[in-house]
Design a protein around this motif. Structure first.
Motif, PDB file in Angstrom:
ATOM      1  N   PHE A   1       0.514  -1.146   0.049  1.00 27.59           N
ATOM      2  CA  PHE A   1       0.380   0.117   0.177  1.00 27.59           C
ATOM      3  C   PHE A   1       1.054   1.277   0.149  1.00 27.59           C
ATOM      4  N   SER A   2       1.936   0.652   0.929  1.00 30.67           N
ATOM      5  CA  SER A   2       2.982   2.366   1.013  1.00 30.67           C
ATOM      6  C   SER A   2       3.101   2.708  -0.329  1.00 30.67           C
TER       7      SER A   2
ATOM      8  N   HIS B   1       2.982   6.320  -1.937  1.00 29.63           N
ATOM      9  CA  HIS B   1       4.068   7.030  -2.514  1.00 29.63           C
ATOM     10  C   HIS B   1       4.148   7.636  -3.399  1.00 29.63           C
ATOM     11  N   ALA B   2       4.046   6.275  -4.655  1.00 28.08           N
ATOM     12  CA  ALA B   2       3.656   7.114  -6.394  1.00 28.08           C
ATOM     13  C   ALA B   2       2.906   8.630  -6.515  1.00 28.08           C
TER      14      ALA B   2
ATOM     15  N   SER C   1       2.504  13.528  -7.704  1.00 25.41           N
ATOM     16  CA  SER C   1       2.209  15.172  -7.259  1.00 25.41           C
ATOM     17  C   SER C   1       3.150  16.258  -7.496  1.00 25.41           C
ATOM     18  N   ILE C   2       4.269  15.563  -6.961  1.00 28.04           N
ATOM     19  CA  ILE C   2       5.421  16.991  -7.109  1.00 28.04           C
ATOM     20  C   ILE C   2       5.997  17.510  -8.380  1.00 28.04           C
ATOM     21  N   ILE C   3       6.083  16.124  -9.552  1.00 27.42           N
ATOM     22  CA  ILE C   3       6.263  16.033 -10.733  1.00 27.42           C
ATOM     23  C   ILE C   3       5.455  16.994 -11.149  1.00 27.42           C
ATOM     24  N   SER C   4       4.435  16.641 -11.344  1.00 29.40           N
ATOM     25  CA  SER C   4       3.378  17.610 -11.619  1.00 29.40           C
ATOM     26  C   SER C   4       2.995  19.103 -10.838  1.00 29.40           C
TER      27      SER C   4
ATOM     28  N   ALA D   1      -5.452  14.256  -7.278  1.00 27.87           N
ATOM     29  CA  ALA D   1      -4.486  13.007  -6.456  1.00 27.87           C
ATOM     30  C   ALA D   1      -5.097  12.384  -5.087  1.00 27.87           C
ATOM     31  N   ARG D   2      -5.682  13.735  -4.347  1.00 27.50           N
ATOM     32  CA  ARG D   2      -6.159  12.739  -2.793  1.00 27.50           C
ATOM     33  C   ARG D   2      -7.697  12.504  -3.168  1.00 27.50           C
ATOM     34  N   ARG D   3      -8.850  13.097  -4.246  1.00 30.51           N
ATOM     35  CA  ARG D   3      -9.346  12.101  -4.968  1.00 30.51           C
ATOM     36  C   ARG D   3      -9.338  10.571  -4.786  1.00 30.51           C
ATOM     37  N   GLY D   4      -8.690  10.738  -5.890  1.00 32.89           N
ATOM     38  CA  GLY D   4      -7.676   9.143  -6.294  1.00 32.89           C
ATOM     39  C   GLY D   4      -7.115   8.654  -5.197  1.00 32.89           C
ATOM     40  N   ALA D   5      -6.402   9.058  -4.345  1.00 32.94           N
ATOM     41  CA  ALA D   5      -6.195   8.369  -2.882  1.00 32.94           C
ATOM     42  C   ALA D   5      -7.185   7.745  -2.499  1.00 32.94           C
TER      43      ALA D   5
END
Length: 199
Positions: free
Chosen positions: A156-157, A161-162, A167-170, A182-186
Motif C-alpha cells: 500500500f505504501s 508514495h507513487a 504530485s510533486i512532478i505535476s 490526487a487526493r480524490r484518487g487516493a
C-alpha cells in the motif's frame, strides 16, 4: 531543567554549520549538479580552506545536506499531518493537504531529494542516500497503513508514495492544484484496499 541567573551566550554558528546552511538553501532551490563549491563558499561567507576542512569534497557536503533535508522535511510533514488529522485514514489523506501547502508558494522549486535521485548515477552513495531519504515519507505512510489494519501495508505504501511523488512532478510542471485530484484518487484507493480480518 535547573534555572540559572546566567544567561546563555548565543554563539555564532561555526564554519561547518554556515556551509551546511548555505548548501541547504542553494541545493533546495536548484540542482545539486549545478551548484558549485565556489557558490556555496561565497554564500556561506567562509574561506575555501575552511570549507574543505569540514567537507573534503562536494560529495561529502551533498551527503550531509541529504541527511539534514530528510530530518527537517520528514519532521515537518509528520508534524503537519498529525496537526491536521486525528485518525490514520485522515492522516493518510492529510498528506496531500500538506503537499498542497508546500506547493503553494511561488518560489516552490520541487523536491531536492527527488531531483537528486533522478540526477545521481545509480550505485553511487549520493543516489543511495537520496533514495533512502525519499523513502522516509513512504515509511510514514506504511506506519499509518499498519495502524489502520490495511492488508499488505508495504505494498500500500508503495502505491501511495507513487501518488505523492507524482504530485510533486505535476506541481513542478505547473499544476499546483494537482493535490486535489490526487487526493480524490487516493481516497478511492483507500476505500477499496482490503483490511486485515481481526480474529
Amino acid at each position: 531543567m535547573p534555572s540559572s541567573s546566567v544567561e546563555a551566550v548565543k554563539t555564532k554558528p561555526g564554519a561547518r554549520e554556515r556551509v551546511l546552511e548555505a548548501a541547504y538553501e542553494l541545493f533546495s532551490r536548484s540542482s545539486i549538479a549545478t551548484v558549485g563549491v565556489d557558490a556555496i563558499v561565497q554564500h556561506s561567507g567562509v574561506a575555501k580552506m575552511s570549507f574543505y576542512k569540514h567537507f573534503p569534497s562536494k560529495d561529502d557536503l551533498v551527503l550531509a545536506f541529504l541527511d539534514l533535508r530528510n530530518v527537517r522535511w520528514t519532521g515537518w510533514l509528520e508534524a503537519d499531518v498529525l496537526r491536521r488529522a486525528a485518525t490514520p485514514s485522515e492522516r493518510l489523506l492529510a498528506m496531500f493537504d500538506s503537499f498542497e501547502d508546500w506547493f503553494r508558494p511561488r518560489e516552490f522549486a520541487g523536491c531536492p531529494l527527488l531531483r537528486t535521485v533522478l540526477e545521481a548515477p545509480q550505485g553511487t552513495p549520493i543516489h543511495a542516500a537520496a533514495a533512502e531519504a525519499l523513502g522516509s515519507c513512504r515509511t510514514l505512510v506504511k506506519r499509518f497503513a499498519a495502524e489502520l489494519d490495511l492488508a499488505d501495508p508495504d505494498g500500500f505504501s508503495k502505491v501511495w508514495h507513487a501518488l505523492l511523488k507524482g504530485s510533486i512532478i505535476s506541481a513542478v510542471e505547473g499544476d499546483r492544484g494537482v493535490t486535489k485530484s490526487a487526493r480524490r484518487g487516493a481516497a478511492l484507493m483507500l476505500e477499496a484496499w482490503p483490511r486485515l480480518e481481526r480474529v
